[in-house]
Enzyme design. Structure first.
Site, PDB file in Angstrom:
ATOM      1  N   LYS A  77       0.829  -1.204   0.000  1.00 19.58           N
ATOM      2  CA  LYS A  77       0.000   0.000   0.000  1.00 19.58           C
ATOM      3  C   LYS A  77       0.868   1.260   0.000  1.00 19.58           C
ATOM      4  O   LYS A  77       1.999   1.271   0.491  1.00 19.58           O
ATOM      5  CB  LYS A  77      -0.934   0.005   1.226  1.00 19.58           C
ATOM      6  CG  LYS A  77      -1.994  -1.107   1.208  1.00 19.58           C
ATOM      7  CD  LYS A  77      -3.132  -0.789   0.267  1.00 19.58           C
ATOM      8  CE  LYS A  77      -4.153  -1.932   0.164  1.00 19.58           C
ATOM      9  NZ  LYS A  77      -5.013  -2.031   1.342  1.00 19.58           N
TER      10      LYS A  77
ATOM     11  N   ARG B 218      -3.399 -10.341   4.234  1.00 20.05           N
ATOM     12  CA  ARG B 218      -3.664 -10.372   2.787  1.00 20.05           C
ATOM     13  C   ARG B 218      -2.450  -9.770   2.083  1.00 20.05           C
ATOM     14  O   ARG B 218      -2.179  -8.577   2.217  1.00 20.05           O
ATOM     15  CB  ARG B 218      -4.939  -9.597   2.469  1.00 20.05           C
ATOM     16  CG  ARG B 218      -5.401  -9.690   1.024  1.00 20.05           C
ATOM     17  CD  ARG B 218      -6.725  -8.933   0.847  1.00 20.05           C
ATOM     18  NE  ARG B 218      -7.270  -9.085  -0.495  1.00 20.05           N
ATOM     19  CZ  ARG B 218      -6.936  -8.323  -1.532  1.00 20.05           C
ATOM     20  NH1 ARG B 218      -6.066  -7.342  -1.378  1.00 20.05           N
ATOM     21  NH2 ARG B 218      -7.481  -8.537  -2.720  1.00 20.05           N
TER      22      ARG B 218
END
Length: 258
Positions: A202, A238
């Site tokens: 991210k 994840r």
């Protein structure tokens, strides 16, 4: 949880698995590398992305799912029809970034199949979610939302023991919000359901490295954040780089659990 985006425009690996052959090969590789489950999605939810039709999402994911019989797979979708077809093909979990707010028929599909469900927090929608997100207290607000959606899911006939919760790192949050959620993850764990953390690659991980315009983070930064999340109670991570995360988490577990 490994990640396979069957899309041309996902933030980190958009296009890499858009061809069904490539997606199938990646799923198989991630399972071999130690993924407990692989999350297959046909619609990008990166900041600024637009939604796709049910038909287009099915066109992307069905040729992949049809070739994954016997492998542990989840479907990353907010659409009831996509979830229904995926579950028929063997998917075990529905990963819904809208927490059952996007399609009124999705809860019944999950309940009817007794499937696992992940409820995620998102402020706004992907197209606009990063436009000045604000919270009174990001952790308290996210916890309140997830508790409400958990109650709703159970009221729709989905067994509570089949539900996990995701604070939605990067979904309508600033860099500071994301790290506050990780720092106080125990407050979300206290809701009593397994917590999913998806911070892999991210942009927040790139921006803490003194690059304010970063759109992704490195594998090394992803692993560091994943280990910190694990130590604070995360059950499911994840990730894109499965082998590296499995090795790092195995070492972390050896420290935490004698």
């Amino acid at each position: 949880m490994g990640v396979v985006n069957v899309t041309p425009d996902s933030f980190s690996d958009g296009g890499a698995n858009f061809a069904p052959d490539d997606a199938v090969a990646t799923v198989r590789r991630l399972v071999e590398e130690g993924a407990a489950i692989v999350d297959v999605g046909g619609e990008s939810t990166r900041p600024g992305s637009a939604s796709v039709s049910v038909d287009e999402e099915l066109r992307r994911v069905l040729p992949v799912l049809e070739r994954l019989e016997g492998l542990p797979v989840s479907i990353d979708t907010a659409k009831a029809e996509v979830a229904r077809r995926a579950l028929e093909l063997g998917a075990e979990l529905v990963n819904d970034v809208t927490a059952l707010r996007g399609d009124p028929g999705l809860a019944a599909v999950v309940a009817d199949r007794s499937a696992y469900l992940c409820l995620m927090h998102m402020q706004g929608e992907p197209r606009t979610m990063q436009a000045s997100p604000r919270y009174d207290d990001v952790v308290a607000d996210v916890a309140r939302f997830l508790d409400e959606r958990l109650t709703y899911a159970v009221s729709q006939g989905i067994a509570e023991e089949l539900i996990c919760l995701d604070p939605g790192i990067g979904f309508g949050k600033t860099v500071e919000h994301n790290f506050e959620l990780l720092r106080r993850l125990d407050e979300l764990v206290a809701l009593g359901r397994p917590v999913v953390v998806g911070i892999s690659r991210k942009s927040s991980l790139g921006r803490i490295m003194a690059d304010p315009s970063a759109t992704t983070g490195t594998a090394a930064a992803s692993i560091g954040a994943a280990v910190a999340a694990y130590e604070r109670g995360a059950t499911i991570l994840r990730v894109h780089d499965v082998r590296d995360h499995v090795e790092a988490l195995t070492a972390a577990r050896a420290v935490v659990v004698p």
